[in-house]
Motif scaffolding. Structure first.
Motif, PDB file in Angstrom:
ATOM      1  N   LYS A  21      -2.387   5.571   3.081  1.00  0.00           N
ATOM      2  CA  LYS A  21      -3.610   4.820   2.792  1.00  0.00           C
ATOM      3  C   LYS A  21      -4.088   4.045   4.024  1.00  0.00           C
ATOM      4  O   LYS A  21      -3.355   3.848   4.990  1.00  0.00           O
ATOM      5  CB  LYS A  21      -3.370   3.848   1.634  1.00  0.00           C
ATOM      6  CG  LYS A  21      -2.998   4.508   0.322  1.00  0.00           C
ATOM      7  CD  LYS A  21      -4.142   5.294  -0.248  1.00  0.00           C
ATOM      8  CE  LYS A  21      -3.805   5.816  -1.637  1.00  0.00           C
ATOM      9  NZ  LYS A  21      -4.905   6.633  -2.201  1.00  0.00           N
ATOM     10  N   TYR A  22      -5.327   3.564   3.905  1.00  0.00           N
ATOM     11  CA  TYR A  22      -5.960   2.757   4.967  1.00  0.00           C
ATOM     12  C   TYR A  22      -5.913   1.285   4.554  1.00  0.00           C
ATOM     13  O   TYR A  22      -6.133   0.970   3.379  1.00  0.00           O
ATOM     14  CB  TYR A  22      -7.396   3.239   5.130  1.00  0.00           C
ATOM     15  CG  TYR A  22      -8.303   2.350   5.943  1.00  0.00           C
ATOM     16  CD1 TYR A  22      -9.176   1.456   5.332  1.00  0.00           C
ATOM     17  CD2 TYR A  22      -8.310   2.429   7.338  1.00  0.00           C
ATOM     18  CE1 TYR A  22     -10.018   0.663   6.072  1.00  0.00           C
ATOM     19  CE2 TYR A  22      -9.160   1.641   8.087  1.00  0.00           C
ATOM     20  CZ  TYR A  22     -10.019   0.770   7.455  1.00  0.00           C
ATOM     21  OH  TYR A  22     -10.861  -0.024   8.197  1.00  0.00           O
ATOM     22  N   THR A  61       0.833  -1.187   0.000  1.00  0.00           N
ATOM     23  CA  THR A  61       0.000   0.000   0.000  1.00  0.00           C
ATOM     24  C   THR A  61       0.867   1.234   0.000  1.00  0.00           C
ATOM     25  O   THR A  61       2.042   1.200   0.376  1.00  0.00           O
ATOM     26  CB  THR A  61      -0.948   0.001   1.209  1.00  0.00           C
ATOM     27  OG1 THR A  61      -1.910   1.042   1.069  1.00  0.00           O
ATOM     28  CG2 THR A  61      -0.173   0.230   2.505  1.00  0.00           C
TER      29      THR A  61
END
Lengths: 114, 111
Positions: A17-18, A13
């Motif tokens: 970001k989550y 990722t």
């Protein structure tokens, strides 16, 4: 299932970001643990669930990390605003109870934040 | 602060030889001590679990000892095999069942 299952096995990722990491414990196991393992290190305790409740979340490094186990089975570890230092293998383990019983580990999710 | 220290950090031995890994801890209040074997890229697998009253426990070629007075444990591997190559992690838990992990000893068994 036959063992503790973690998905995904690998996650890449971008910073900021989550991400969500999932753990399916062995059926019937009431205790569930999350750990983080950096390269060359032993696992670091994050959080322990007994049933649906977090019995101890003292290992969560900061408020970007939280975990849920709404029905006392599957658990999700959630990391907000990921940082490069979050890169590690996230291990989940389950055991029949919180006492002196064997804990079974999943294969882990390797998280890489770029 | 609860801590678990393991030694040596890494170890290389020849197949068929014996070896002993050490674990010192300061975890309190003590509940149990476990040794895990972790193959590269895999989750840890339990080898032994010992409580305060147990001094030794065996699992095949693995024998763990516990001295609760000196807060030391050892894992002895007899007649090592190539498949013993792995990290061996000592884990000590409190009575609230919260574990503290050591950093592990990396064992390499050469043919």
């Amino acid at each position: 299932g036959a063992g503790v299952s973690q998905t995904p096995s690998n996650k890449v990722t971008e910073k900021g970001k989550y991400v969500e990491l999932r753990c399916d414990p062995i059926s019937g196991h009431t205790a569930l643990y999350w750990y983080r393992q950096s390269l060359g290190q032993g696992p670091e305790f994050l959080i322990y669930f007994q049933g649906t409740g977090a019995a101890d979340d003292s290992g969560l490094p900061n408020d970007r990390f939280f975990a849920v186990r709404p029905e006392g089975s599957v658990s999700t570890l959630k990391i907000q605003r990921t940082e490069r230092g979050d890169s590690a293998v996230y291990l989940c383990a389950s055991s029949p109870g919180g006492g002196i019983t064997e804990a079974f580990f999943g294969q882990g999710t390797r998280l890489t934040v770029v | 602060k609860n801590q678990v220290e393991q030694s040596p950090q890494s170890l290389i031995i020849l197949e068929g030889k014996n070896c002993t890994l050490q674990c010192n801890y300061t975890v309190s209040p003590f509940s149990n001590l476990r040794w895990y074997k972790q193959d590269t890229g895999r989750g840890p697998v339990s080898l032994t679990i010992m409580t305060f009253s147990e001094n030794t426990k065996s699992n095949g070629r693995y024998t763990a000892t516990l001295d609760a007075d000196t807060k030391q444990s050892s894992l002895h591997i007899t007649a090592s095999q190539l498949s013993d190559s792995a990290s061996y992690i000592c884990v000590v838990s409190t009575r609230d069942y919260i574990p503290t992990f050591g950093r592990g000893t990396s064992l390499i068994v050469h043919p």
